[in-house]
Design a protein around this motif. Structure first.
Motif, short mmCIF file in Angstrom:
data_model
loop_
_atom_site.label_atom_id
_atom_site.label_comp_id
_atom_site.label_asym_id
_atom_site.label_seq_id
_atom_site.Cartn_x
_atom_site.Cartn_y
_atom_site.Cartn_z
N ASP A 239 0.83 -1.20 0.00
CA ASP A 239 0.00 0.00 0.00
C ASP A 239 0.87 1.25 0.00
N ILE A 240 0.26 2.39 -0.31
CA ILE A 240 0.97 3.66 -0.40
C ILE A 240 0.36 4.66 0.57
N GLY A 241 1.08 5.76 0.81
CA GLY A 241 0.65 6.72 1.81
C GLY A 241 -0.18 7.86 1.28
N ASP A 242 -0.21 8.06 -0.04
CA ASP A 242 -1.00 9.14 -0.61
C ASP A 242 -1.21 8.86 -2.09
N PHE A 243 -2.23 9.49 -2.66
CA PHE A 243 -2.59 9.25 -4.06
C PHE A 243 -3.26 10.51 -4.58
N TYR A 244 -3.56 10.49 -5.87
CA TYR A 244 -4.27 11.61 -6.50
C TYR A 244 -5.76 11.32 -6.44
N PHE A 245 -6.47 12.04 -5.56
CA PHE A 245 -7.91 11.83 -5.37
C PHE A 245 -8.69 12.98 -6.00
N ALA A 246 -9.92 12.67 -6.43
CA ALA A 246 -10.81 13.72 -6.92
C ALA A 246 -11.13 14.71 -5.81
N ARG A 247 -11.16 14.24 -4.59
CA ARG A 247 -11.27 15.08 -3.40
C ARG A 247 -10.22 14.60 -2.41
N GLY A 248 -9.31 15.52 -2.03
CA GLY A 248 -8.19 15.14 -1.20
C GLY A 248 -8.59 14.82 0.24
N ILE A 249 -7.66 14.17 0.95
CA ILE A 249 -7.85 13.92 2.37
C ILE A 249 -7.81 15.26 3.11
N LYS A 250 -8.52 15.36 4.20
CA LYS A 250 -8.59 16.61 4.96
C LYS A 250 -7.19 17.09 5.33
N ASN A 251 -7.02 18.40 5.31
CA ASN A 251 -5.72 19.02 5.53
C ASN A 251 -5.04 18.52 6.80
N GLY A 252 -3.74 18.23 6.68
CA GLY A 252 -2.93 17.86 7.85
C GLY A 252 -2.92 16.38 8.15
#
Length: 700
Positions: A499-512
Motif C-alpha cells: 500500500d501507499i501513503g497518498d494518491f491523487y484523489f478527486a477530493r483530497g484527504i482533509k488538511n494535515g
C-alpha cells in the motif's frame, strides 16, 4: 421462441440504435482497448491512470464495511473508491470476481462501448415517442451518439461519460401516460437512478435531480396527488445516500475550491474549444470554463436553426391562449422548459459570463457555498439543457411547438414531400456534424487505436531487488509533484501487494491528516516501511533518515534493514545536507526581474521566494550570495507563507547574507523570501541551506 421473435421485431429499432452506438465507438476508439488484459493504454498519465490504478489498489485491499473503502491508497487511512473515479459499481463487481480474473485486468474499454450502446438505445426509445418513421429515429439517434460533450468525457473523465443516465431520467417524463402515471413505476426507476448515479459518479446526482424536478411537475399536475408525486424524489435521494454510504463516500475527504471558476460560459453552445474544423474558438472568462464545454456541433446548430424557423413559422400567435387549462395541457413542454432553465441557472452560476466578460456574480451565503462546492465544476450541470436542445432540434417542428395550421386533407402529397425534405435535412446535418468533428475523431482514434507499451519511470534494477524483501508492506512518501512518478510508484506497489501513503484523489484527504502520518513514520522508522524521498527538495530529510539510504531513478530510498543493493556512502549522505539553490525561468519570483545564467536580477520591489525544501526538525544555516544585498529584506516562512520562522544571528553585507533558523518541528516546505527594498537592481547568485548541529556547527 415466438414471444422472443415478437419482442425482437418490436424492439428492432432500439437494438439497431444500440448497434450504431457500438459501431461509432469502435470507429472512433478502435478495438484494442476492448481487450480486458491490455492495460498499458491506461498508464499514459492523467485521469485515466488515476481511474485504473485506483481500481487496481482497491482490488488488492481486503473487504471492509462500507464496501467501497480501502486502506491501500492513503495508508493507514481508509479512502473510498468513489474519489478515484474508478466507476465504483464496476470496481465492486469486478473485485467480487477478482479471484478468477487475470492479474492485469481492466474494464474501462468495456465501459466505453457499454455507454455508447446505451446512449443509442435510450435516445432511440425517447425519439420513438415523437417520430413515427424508423429512418427518422435512427438518424436522430446519431446526434445523441455523436454529441461532443459525451465523446469528450469518455476516457478523459471516464465515469462522466455515462450520459445515458440523463436520457434514462428523461424517459419517464416522455412516457408518463403510458408507463409512469403509476407512482410505483416512477419510484422504481428513480430509485434505480439514485443507485446508479451515486455508484458511477456523484455529479450525476444533481444532474439527474434537475430532470427529476420536471417529472415531479408533470406528475403533480396530471395526478393531482402531491404526496404520491413526491415519492420518486424520496426514492432517488434515499437510494443515492444509502449507496454513497455503502461505498464509503462519507469518509474523510475535503471539499475543494473553485466554485465559479469551472462554470458554464454563455457562449459555450457554439464555442468549439478545439472541436470544430469550421468554427473558431471563442474566449472564456476563466481558464476553468472548459468544464462547461457544451458545444453542440455544427450539424446540430444548423438543424436547430432550421427547426426554429420551421416551428416559429407555424405558430399562429393570435390563437395562443395563456390560461390554466392550456398550461395543464402543455405540461410536458413546460417541464422540459423548466429543466432547461434549471440546468442553465445551475451551470452558469455563481459567475455569469459571456465570452471574456463578467456579466454578474451572484452572492451566495457561506454555508450554501460550502455545500455547493462539493459540485464545484458547475459547468457540467448544463448537460440536461444540451440534450433537450438536441431533442428539440430533431423533433421540435413536429412536437414541441403546437401547429396552429395543418395541411388540407386533400393535399397529402405535400406532407409526403415535407417528410422527405426532413429526412434529407437530418442526413445532411449528420454528415455536417461528422465533418465538423472529424479532426478530433482522428486524433482520438490515433491515440487509442494504436497499441502502446507502458514504460515506468522506475527502471533501475534496484526496485525488483527491493521488492524481494517480504517485510515491506508500505511505501512512505510525500506525493511527488510529477504525477507520472506517482503513478509509477503506485503501479509498482500494486504489482507487489504494497500500500501507499497518498494518491491523487478527486477530493483530497482533509488538511494535515497525511502530513501528521508522514511525520510520525519518519520519526519512528519501521522495517515494514520503505521510505521514498521523491523530490530534490527532500534531500535534507533523506540525509537525516535513521537507517540505510539508497539511490535509484533520482529517488532516495530509506530502509531500516538491509536490501540487496549498494548503499549510499557516508560522503554521499553528507553531501545531501547541503542544498545549493540556483535560479532559472523566473520560478518563484514576483515583480520585475529576470534570471540569466543562473543568477537572479531583482528589480526594486521585486520578491524572490522558494525553494520549498523539506526541512526536518533542527538547526539550519542559510547563506545568500549576490550583490546589493545590504538593501534586501529577508524572511523565512512555511505552510505557503502562513507560518513565519524566527531567524537568528543575521549578518548582512553587500555580497552576503547569513542567518540561522531553528525548526522546532518538521517543515514540509521551507521558503526563503528576499525582497528588494532599494531603488536599484540587486543580484542573487545563490542560496545555500546547510544543516547544523546543536552547537551551531555544520553536520559532518
Amino acid at each position: 421462441m415466438v414471444k422472443f421473435k415478437e419482442w425482437l421485431i418490436k424492439n428492432m429499432t432500439v437494438l439497431i440504435a444500440g448497434a450504431i452506438g457500438a459501431f461509432v465507438f469502435i470507429t472512433i476508439y478502435g478495438t484494442k482497448i476492448l481487450n480486458p488484459c491490455y492495460t498499458d493504454w491506461l498508464m499514459s498519465g492523467g485521469d485515466l491512470s488515476q481511474h485504473y490504478l485506483g481500481w487496481k489498489m482497491y482490488r488488492n485491499g481486503d473487504w471492509t464495511f462500507p464496501i467501497g473503502l480501502t486502506d491501500q491508497l492513503a495508508y493507514p487511512y481508509y479512502t473510498s473508491v468513489i474519489f478515484t473515479d474508478s466507476i465504483p459499481v464496476f470496481a465492486v463487481f469486478f473485485k467480487l470476481i477478482s479471484p478468477i480474473l487475470p492479474n492485469d485486468f481492466q474494464y474501462f474499454g468495456f465501459w466505453g462501448i457499454f455507454c455508447f450502446i446505451l446512449q443509442g438505445m435510450l435516445s432511440a426509445k425517447i425519439l420513438q415517442k415523437f417520430l413515427r418513421k424508423k429512418s427518422f429515429i435512427l438518424l436522430g439517434t446519431a446526434f445523441f451518439i455523436l454529441s461532443p460533450i459525451h465523446i469528450w468525457r469518455m476516457f478523459a473523465h471516464t465515469a462522466l461519460a455515462a450520459h445515458w443516465l440523463i436520457l434514462l431520467a428523461i424517459y419517464p417524463i416522455v412516457y408518463y401516460e403510458e408507463k409512469f402515471y403509476k407512482s410505483k413505476n416512477a419510484v422504481l426507476i428513480y430509485g434505480l437512478l439514485g443507485i446508479l448515479c451515486s455508484s458511477i459518479h456523484l455529479y450525476f446526482m444533481p444532474i439527474v435531480g434537475m430532470v427529476l424536478c420536471g417529472f415531479l411537475l408533470v406528475s403533480m399536475v396530471k395526478s393531482k396527488k402531491i404526496f404520491e408525486s413526491l415519492l420518486p424524489l424520496f426514492s432517488f435521494l434515499s437510494m443515492g445516500i444509502i449507496t454513497v454510504y455503502l461505498l464509503g463516500g462519507f469518509a474523510s475527504h475535503a471539499s475543494a475550491g473553485g466554485l465559479g471558476h469551472y462554470s458554464f460560459n454563455l457562449n459555450s453552445f457554439f464555442n468549439p474549444m478545439g472541436w470544430s474544423i469550421f468554427l473558431k474558438d471563442l474566449k472564456t472568462y476563466t481558464t476553468g470554463q472548459y468544464e462547461g464545454f457544451a458545444y453542440l456541433g455544427l450539424g446540430v446548430l444548423f438543424l436547430l436553426f432550421v427547426t426554429l424557423l420551421h416551428a416559429v413559422s407555424e405558430i399562429h400567435f393570435s390563437s395562443v391562449k395563456l390560461n390554466k387549462e392550456m398550461a395543464a395541457g402543455q405540461i410536458e413542454k413546460i417541464a422540459y422548459t423548466l429543466i432547461v432553465l434549471l440546468s442553465l441557472m445551475a451551470a452558469v452560476s455563481p459567475t455569469i459570463s459571456f465570452g471574456e466578460h463578467l456579466l454578474a456574480k451572484v452572492p451566495i451565503p457561506a454555508a450554501i457555498e460550502k455545500i455547493w462546492s462539493i459540485f464545484r465544476a458547475s459547468g457540467r450541470l448544463v448537460w440536461p439543457a444540451v440534450y433537450f436542445l438536441v431533442l428539440f432540434a430533431i423533433c421540435g417542428d413536429r412536437v414541441f411547438v403546437d401547429r396552429c395550421s395543418t395541411l388540407p386533407a386533400n393535399q397529402p402529397e405535400k406532407l409526403g414531400r415535407r417528410i422527405d425534405l426532413k429526412l434529407l435535412i437530418l442526413a445532411f446535418c449528420i454528415l455536417l456534424q461528422v465533418i465538423d468533428l472529424s479532426d478530433r475523431f482522428k486524433s482520438i482514434h490515433n491515440r487509442f487505436a494504436t497499441e502502446v507499451q507502458y514504460q515506468s519511470m522506475l527502471s533501475d534494477p534496484f526496485w525488483e531487488e527491493a521488492m524481494k524483501e517480504e517485510k515491506i508492506e508500505h511505501f512512505i512518501f510525500t506525493k511527488p509533484g510529477d504525477q507520472a512518478l506517482l503513478y509509477s510508484i503506485t503501479e509498482l506497489a500494486s504489482n507487489h501487494q504494497i500500500d501507499i501513503g497518498d494518491f491523487y484523489f478527486a477530493r483530497g484527504i482533509k488538511n494535515g491528516t497525511i502530513q501528521e502520518t508522514l511525520n510520525e513514520a519518519w520519526s519512528n522508522p519501521r522495517d515494514d516501511n520503505l521510505y521514498l524521498f521523491t523530490q530534490k527538495e527532500e534531500r535534507l530529510r533523506a540525509a537525516r533518515f535513521k537507517g540505510n539510504l539508497y539511490h535509484a531513478d533520482d529517488i532516495f530510498i530509506g530502509y531500516t534493514g538491509e536490501l540487496n543493493a549498494q548503499k549510499m556512502t557516508e560522503q554521499e549522505v553528507r553531501d545531501l545536507l547541503f542544498i545549493d539553490v540556483t535560479f532559472q525561468d523566473k520560478k518563484y519570483m514576483k515583480g520585475d526581474g529576470e534570471d540569466k545564467d543562473g543568477i537572479r536580477y531583482l528589480e526594486p520591489g521585486g520578491l524572490s521566494y522558494g525553494p520549498y525544501v523539506a526541512a526536518p526538525k533542527g538547526i539550519y544555516k542559510v547563506t545568500v550570495l549576490g550583490k546589493g544585498l545590504q538593501s534586501a529584506n529577508v524572511f523565512c516562512h512555511y505552510n505557503n507563507g502562513s507560518t513565519p520562522i524566527d531567524i537568528y544571528n543575521l549578518k548582512q553585507s553587500n555580497e552576503r547574507i547569513e542567518f540561522e533558523l531553528n525548526a522546532v518541528e518538521d517543515i514540509p516546505n521551507l521558503e526563503v523570501l528576499i525582497q528588494n527594498r532599494s531603488d536599484s537592481q540587486i543580484q542573487i547568485e545563490n542560496i545555500w541551506i546547510t544543516v547544523w548541529d546543536d552547537d551551531r556547527r555544520e553536520v559532518e
